[in-house]
Scaffold this motif. Structure first.
Motif, PDB file in Angstrom:
ATOM      1  N   PHE A  22       0.704  -1.139   0.002  1.00 43.82           N
ATOM      2  CA  PHE A  22      -0.102   0.138   0.007  1.00 43.82           C
ATOM      3  C   PHE A  22       1.110   1.244   0.115  1.00 43.82           C
ATOM      4  N   CYS A  27      -0.822   4.621  -1.560  1.00 40.83           N
ATOM      5  CA  CYS A  27      -2.068   4.623  -0.840  1.00 40.83           C
ATOM      6  C   CYS A  27      -2.050   5.428   0.527  1.00 40.83           C
ATOM      7  N   VAL A  33      -5.228  10.224  -0.714  1.00 37.49           N
ATOM      8  CA  VAL A  33      -6.308  10.288   0.279  1.00 37.49           C
ATOM      9  C   VAL A  33      -7.456  11.097  -0.405  1.00 37.49           C
ATOM     10  N   GLU A  34      -6.757  12.405  -0.705  1.00 37.14           N
ATOM     11  CA  GLU A  34      -7.513  13.647  -1.023  1.00 37.14           C
ATOM     12  C   GLU A  34      -8.448  13.215  -2.310  1.00 37.14           C
ATOM     13  N   THR A  36      -8.963  10.445  -3.885  1.00 33.29           N
ATOM     14  CA  THR A  36      -9.862   9.255  -4.257  1.00 33.29           C
ATOM     15  C   THR A  36     -10.860   9.490  -3.081  1.00 33.29           C
ATOM     16  N   GLY A  37     -10.784  10.205  -2.023  1.00 32.39           N
ATOM     17  CA  GLY A  37     -11.695  10.199  -0.811  1.00 32.39           C
ATOM     18  C   GLY A  37     -11.849   8.984  -0.095  1.00 32.39           C
ATOM     19  N   LYS A  38     -10.705   8.143  -0.143  1.00 26.24           N
ATOM     20  CA  LYS A  38     -10.420   6.918   0.669  1.00 26.24           C
ATOM     21  C   LYS A  38      -9.909   7.066   2.115  1.00 26.24           C
ATOM     22  N   ALA A  39     -10.459   6.177   2.767  1.00 27.79           N
ATOM     23  CA  ALA A  39      -9.789   6.478   4.400  1.00 27.79           C
ATOM     24  C   ALA A  39      -8.398   6.472   4.470  1.00 27.79           C
ATOM     25  N   ARG A  41      -4.256   5.958   5.967  1.00 25.44           N
ATOM     26  CA  ARG A  41      -3.567   4.792   6.938  1.00 25.44           C
ATOM     27  C   ARG A  41      -4.357   4.471   7.969  1.00 25.44           C
ATOM     28  N   ARG A  42      -4.389   3.072   8.227  1.00 28.57           N
ATOM     29  CA  ARG A  42      -4.900   2.404   9.415  1.00 28.57           C
ATOM     30  C   ARG A  42      -4.085   0.918   9.544  1.00 28.57           C
TER      31      ARG A  42
END
Ligand SMILES: Cc1cc2nc3c(=O)[nH]c(=O)nc-3n(C[C@H](O)[C@H](O)[C@H](O)COP(=O)(O)O)c2cc1C
Length: 188
Positions: A22, A27, A33-34, A36-39, A41-42
């Motif tokens: 990732f 990723c 993140v900005e 794609t609007g995806k969450a 890192r976790r």
């Protein structure tokens, strides 16, 4: 037995690989993140663990079948999760990994006939069904039969599991180590 085995395979539940990929694919970049609007890192969670652990066990069991097909024998060694700190160091295991299972493989000294395994109280249809006393009596009888001549009196096999495994120091160590491994899995 373990030290002398020609092969000792360790099956690692591995999310470090994905975290690295990732990161490699960008990723975790704020820009990604900005865009794609995806969450953001976790760390891996217990859901990720459920899938990755099944992958590791599937791989181990396929190795068992492959070894058998070649005329070899194998024995699972659950103890590999013990002494977590030492094993992590020995194998250089990074965060987001856990060595769930070890398999030792070798040439059987002699052919062992297949033993009929207990089947009572094993499969449930539609809903989980807790065994009543009569079912448990049948289950105990099956288990004692499988472990004769070691099992002499009714219930000996269940008592054997209770004393030799459930209440043993090695199981306490396994549980202590698993807490360590889960922290490692969660990146703590
Ligand atoms: C999940 C799992 C973990 C096991 N861990 C160990 C172990 O740590 N040490 C060991 O000597 N045998 C271990 N065994 C092997 C069992 O003690 C037992 O010998 C084996 O499952 C019996 O196989 P059989 O039913 O084909 O005879 C493990 C087996 C399983 C399924």
């Amino acid at each position: 037995m373990i030290a002398k085995a020609p092969w000792a395979l360790i099956f690692v539940v591995d999310y470090a690989k994905w975290i690295d990929l990732f990161e490699h694919a960008g990723c975790f970049e704020p820009e990604f993140v900005e865009r794609t609007g995806k969450a953001p890192r976790r760390a891996p969670g217990l859901g990720d663990f459920a899938i990755a652990a099944q992958d590791a066990v599937i791989a181990a069991q396929n190795a068992v079948v492959a070894a058998e097909a070649l005329g070899l024998g194998s024995c699972y060694i659950g103890d590999i999760v013990e002494n977590a700190e030492e094993v992590a160091e020995l194998l250089d295991l990074p965060p987001y990994t856990m060595p769930l299972s070890m398999l030792i493989i070798g040439t059987p000294r002699k052919e062992r006939p297949a033993i009929a395994h207990p089947v009572v109280n094993l499969v449930h249809e539609e809903r989980y069904c807790r065994a009543d006393a009569a079912t448990m009596d049948a289950q105990v009888a099956e288990m004692d039969a499988m472990f004769r001549p070691h099992a002499r009196e009714v219930g000996d096999r269940v008592i054997d599991i209770y004393t030799r495994k459930h209440t043993s120091p090695f199981m306490a160590e396994m549980s202590r180590s698993m807490e360590w491994w889960f922290k490692n899995w969660l990146g703590k």
